[in-house]
Scaffold this motif. Sequence first.
Motif, short mmCIF file in Angstrom:
data_model
loop_
_atom_site.label_atom_id
_atom_site.label_comp_id
_atom_site.label_asym_id
_atom_site.label_seq_id
_atom_site.Cartn_x
_atom_site.Cartn_y
_atom_site.Cartn_z
N LEU A 249 45.54 56.74 -16.72
CA LEU A 249 44.61 55.75 -16.74
C LEU A 249 44.85 55.12 -18.33
N PRO A 250 45.47 54.13 -18.49
CA PRO A 250 45.71 53.45 -19.85
C PRO A 250 44.27 53.54 -20.63
N ASN A 251 44.19 54.03 -22.29
CA ASN A 251 43.01 54.30 -22.60
C ASN A 251 42.65 53.05 -23.45
N ASP A 252 43.63 51.95 -23.43
CA ASP A 252 43.20 50.79 -24.14
C ASP A 252 42.28 49.96 -23.18
N TYR A 253 42.89 49.55 -21.85
CA TYR A 253 42.13 49.34 -20.93
C TYR A 253 42.64 49.64 -19.29
N THR A 254 41.92 49.73 -18.34
CA THR A 254 42.57 49.84 -17.28
C THR A 254 41.96 49.20 -16.18
N LEU A 255 42.78 48.35 -15.70
CA LEU A 255 42.38 47.09 -14.74
C LEU A 255 41.91 47.97 -13.44
N ILE A 256 40.92 47.37 -12.76
CA ILE A 256 40.41 47.77 -11.80
C ILE A 256 40.42 46.85 -10.51
N MET A 257 41.10 47.11 -9.41
CA MET A 257 41.17 46.03 -8.23
C MET A 257 40.21 46.44 -7.14
N ALA A 258 39.59 45.79 -6.80
CA ALA A 258 38.95 45.85 -5.32
C ALA A 258 39.63 45.26 -4.14
N ARG A 259 40.19 46.11 -3.28
CA ARG A 259 41.06 45.52 -2.34
C ARG A 259 39.82 44.63 -1.52
N ALA A 260 40.27 43.53 -1.02
CA ALA A 260 39.10 42.56 -0.64
C ALA A 260 39.29 42.14 0.79
#
Length: 347
Positions: A249-260
């Motif tokens: 999980l990239p420690n600069d930022y991790t995108l989180i997607m919520a399957r919709a």
Amino acid sequence: MKALLLALCFLGLAPAMATETRLAALQPESGQLTIESTTDLVIFEPIIRAFQQVRPGVTITYRELTTNELSAHIAAACDKREFVADLIVSSSIDQQLKLVNDGCARSPGPELGAVLPDWARWRDELFGLTFEPAVIVYNKAWFEGRKIPKSRFDLIDLLRDSDDFRARVGSYDIEASGVGYLFAFQDAIQASTWGRLVEGLGRNAAQLFCCTSEILDRVADGRLLVGYNVLGSYALSHIEDDPRLGIVLPNDYTLIMARAGFISRDATSPDLARAFLAFMLSERGREILSGEARLLSPIDGSALIAELAGDPDPQTLRPITLSPALLVGLDAAKRRIFLQQWRAALP
């Protein structure tokens, strides 16, 4: 109960590449629910089976498509006001939001989404059902004794300083994959690293794929060494049976997607569609999402992700909000320019 895997080429509105599975009711049939989804059945089936334990008279037809196929299919049906599915679930949340914005959904009422965080619901019509990180995957055997890229900065350095990655780094083809385009566009918004990263991918003749499983299989067997912006839910499920694959999980930022998911305006079984959504958001549904399915839930996913993929700093997790801002990336002019830049870097 037997699932009949049909793999049909549909007539009329249905897309040629759809795969349809019919999961028969456990008891005499009292209702039918049709779900159109981008999620592999092997991942979604535990939720379906558990729902049928609660509603044993329901037969469920599950139709599986790619993100772009699903979006085009539902849009065409919506324009003609024709029924194709009761419930639509996709990882390409920008395309989902556009369909809802275009009037293709119906509201099940404000109570259903009340348990969700604000970022995971929109207008009481579109509901974020999962909590899925965009991750870096790597071949463990090759990286043994080598520095594993923990951030985009690390990955950029690897692609710049080593010839080992030529044609051996992979990601989504953002023209073919809706979720790939979503992640790429969000990357371009989130940080200044995007241009350098795309340049590095192009310099190393990155391989591009429509589907997550293709990337995971190639990284695991060594044809690729690294996969970028891969759906973490599929990766977490994959590594349970294949220890050759590592996840970051990239420690600069991790995108989180919520399957919709949303209920179709033209649904023939809207009450069953609502019941299915409610089950996914219930405690039992969330247990399955976090367990067998490895999709997690927006309600408790941030806490559980530490157990499954290490202990990321909560400040680095960046959920993609379900909001009209997602439509910016689908604007025809902006999309054309973005894809032109992508093609120039990755011909």
